[in-house]
Design a protein around this motif. Structure first.
Motif, PDB file in Angstrom:
ATOM      1  N   PRO A  64       4.125  71.341  94.942  1.00  0.00           N
ATOM      2  CA  PRO A  64       4.964  71.841  93.850  1.00  0.00           C
ATOM      3  C   PRO A  64       5.027  70.945  92.610  1.00  0.00           C
ATOM      4  N   PRO A  65       5.080  69.593  92.745  1.00  0.00           N
ATOM      5  CA  PRO A  65       5.165  68.767  91.527  1.00  0.00           C
ATOM      6  C   PRO A  65       4.016  68.999  90.546  1.00  0.00           C
ATOM      7  N   ILE A 121       4.098  72.665  89.144  1.00  0.00           N
ATOM      8  CA  ILE A 121       5.172  72.789  88.151  1.00  0.00           C
ATOM      9  C   ILE A 121       4.780  72.082  86.859  1.00  0.00           C
ATOM     10  N   ALA A 160       2.114  74.324  85.097  1.00  0.00           N
ATOM     11  CA  ALA A 160       2.734  75.500  84.483  1.00  0.00           C
ATOM     12  C   ALA A 160       3.709  75.086  83.370  1.00  0.00           C
ATOM     13  N   GLY A 161       4.484  74.047  83.629  1.00  0.00           N
ATOM     14  CA  GLY A 161       5.464  73.589  82.641  1.00  0.00           C
ATOM     15  C   GLY A 161       4.828  73.107  81.352  1.00  0.00           C
ATOM     16  N   TRP A 206      -0.095  86.259  89.311  1.00  0.00           N
ATOM     17  CA  TRP A 206       0.275  84.891  88.970  1.00  0.00           C
ATOM     18  C   TRP A 206      -0.921  84.119  88.417  1.00  0.00           C
ATOM     19  N   ILE A 214      11.187  76.461  95.645  1.00  0.00           N
ATOM     20  CA  ILE A 214      10.859  76.572  94.226  1.00  0.00           C
ATOM     21  C   ILE A 214       9.678  77.507  94.018  1.00  0.00           C
ATOM     22  N   LEU A 215       8.662  77.371  94.865  1.00  0.00           N
ATOM     23  CA  LEU A 215       7.467  78.211  94.728  1.00  0.00           C
ATOM     24  C   LEU A 215       7.185  78.945  96.030  1.00  0.00           C
ATOM     25  N   ARG A 240       2.386  80.214  94.649  1.00  0.00           N
ATOM     26  CA  ARG A 240       1.660  78.958  94.853  1.00  0.00           C
ATOM     27  C   ARG A 240       0.151  79.180  94.848  1.00  0.00           C
TER      28      ARG A 240
END
Length: 465
Positions: free
Chosen positions: A18-19, A22, A25-26, A100, A257-258, A263
């Protein structure tokens, strides 16, 4: 070997957890907001720039044209990810993963734009008059973070042997052996010779080959996919409906979160178009251009072509076939996935002709990826050891092509995933820190673009009179 693979699989799970997803995407979302959704408003203009035959101003510096820089980057990204990666995402994540992939591609266009604008702005000219650029240069010169630049160069020069070489030649040899019964050593020998002939000429040779090669390979695959979609147009609305519905189910958005769907969609989307990894700007830096913003717009179209066009063909075809979930074909008691599943999906609609399309497409895609990644790898390696290291790197890279064609590569696939993920961290940090430079350069070029558009309008009016 099993213990090594298990360790690498665990490491890959951590790196691509996830890090990083994220952060990827962030960064795309943040850049999109700062640039005012430039990737949408300027896409028509960017496509005209990419495929225009207009000659560059003599003052423009660089080694290859905008178009050749684009096709070199496309050569590296349109590969097994478009055929095998999409299939894996649909099987493991569900049909909603395709949506996605589209979403991350839209934001990834802003990321790719920023990478290219920084690559051109901070590029340098070597002793031979050739351009060198990419994350290692804007991390060092723009951020004054030499240590991050070195880390990126190390990861990139190693990653090129994994995802850009061994797994590509292995995919080609396996596909030709399965479909046409061609011995793996024959495929390896031919690939090795062809690769050597092209890359020994450097970026100009690679640019010329990919400028001819990439359009043919992409068009052939897209036409094959369009034949499937058009001849089964009654199935398309339902397939797209499944993709959208599955993308927003409780399973998709749950799990912390995902969710699973998100994912795999994000991970495979980035794996395919490489937005945020920092590879493509190395090619963008070699382009003949007068403003960083001009080449950045051209580079941005790469994500659109790779994911919105090519990956969509694969994803929609698989969903139409129903080959996912409980409908996935089984081989030796295991679910079929990767290129084999894509081939099976095309064959479901087109018979053996469908399998041939996927096999031939995979051969073209994988070979072009080898060419593009060799350039990325040698530029990263030369940043670390100097230009004297390029001949050695090319020799080892060419030799590895044959090696990859004749061995099993489960460990190499996993190792390649780890290296790709590690490349992204320093690059994304650089993009965020230097986002102000990206915005400034964008404003500077957009002012010039408006003046050029006005001039063209006035010239057209005077001609008509």
């Amino acid at each position: 070997m099993e213990a090594v693979n298990e360790f690498l699989s665990t490491l890959s799970g951590l790196v691509w957890g996830p890090p990083l997803l994220i952060l990827l995407a962030g960064t795309g979302i943040y850049l999109t907001i700062r640039l005012g959704f430039l990737q949408i408003s300027a896409l028509p203009y960017a496509l005209r720039l990419a495929f225009s035959k207009k000659k560059q101003d003599k003052k423009s510096k660089g080694d290859i044209s905008h178009y050749q820089a684009l096709t070199t980057a496309l050569a590296a990204t349109i590969g097994t990810g478009n055929i095998a990666g999409v299939a894996t995402a649909v099987v493991l994540g569900g049909p909603g993963a395709v949506l996605w992939m589209w979403i991350i591609a839209i934001f990834g266009m802003a990321t790719k734009y920023a990478e290219a604008i920084l690559a051109v702005k901070y590029r340098t000219e070597n002793s031979k008059g050739e351009m060198s650029g990419g994350p290692m240069y804007y991390l060092e010169k723009g951020m004054n973070a030499k240590w991050l630049a070195v880390l990126f160069a190390i990861f990139a020069s190693i990653a090129a042997f994994g995802i850009g070489n061994l797994v590509q030649s292995n995919s080609v040899s396996d596909a030709l052996r399965s479909t046409f019964a061609v011995p793996t050593w024959v495929t390896g020998l031919i690939l090795t010779v062809l690769t050597g002939l092209v890359i020994l000429g450097g970026i100009k040779s690679i640019g010329k080959v990919t400028a001819f090669f990439v359009p043919i390979m992409a068009v052939l695959y897209i036409i094959g996919g369009l034949i499937v979609l058009i001849s089964n147009i009654n199935l398309v609305p339902a397939a797209i409906g499944v993709i959208f519905t599955d993308a927003f189910t409780a399973e998709a958005v749950g799990g912390g979160i995902l969710g699973t769907v998100i994912r795999y969609g994000v991970a495979r989307g980035v794996f395919s178009n490489e937005a945020g990894l920092g590879s493509a700007p190395i090619a963008a830096a070699a382009a003949k251009t007068d403003y960083p913003g001009r080449q950045a717009l051209v580079s941005m179209t790469q994500v659109f072509i790779d994911t919105i066009l090519v990956c969509s063909i694969t994803g929609i075809t698989i969903v139409m076939s129903g080959f996912y979930g409980s409908g996935t074909p089984m081989v030796d008691g295991e679910q079929m996935t990767g290129a084999a599943l894509t081939s099976e999906s095309f064959a479901f609609f087109l018979g053996d002709f469908g399998s041939y399309i996927v096999t031939i497409g995979l051969v073209f895609f994988a070979f072009s990826t080898i060419l593009g990644w060799c350039y990325y790898g040698e530029k990263s390696f030369s940043y670390l050891v100097g230009e004297k290291g390029i001949p050695f790197y090319r020799f080892v890279f060419v030799a590895a092509v044959f090696f990859g064609a004749v061995i099993s590569l489960e460990v190499v696939w996993t190792f390649a995933d780890v290296m790709n993920g590690l490349m992204a961290f320093p690059n994304l940090i650089g993009l965020l820190v230097l986002s102000g430079v990206v915005v400034s350069e964008t404003k500077r070029f957009m002012k010039v673009a408006k003046e050029e558009k006005l001039q063209e309008k006035n010239n057209s009016a005077s001609t008509n009179v």
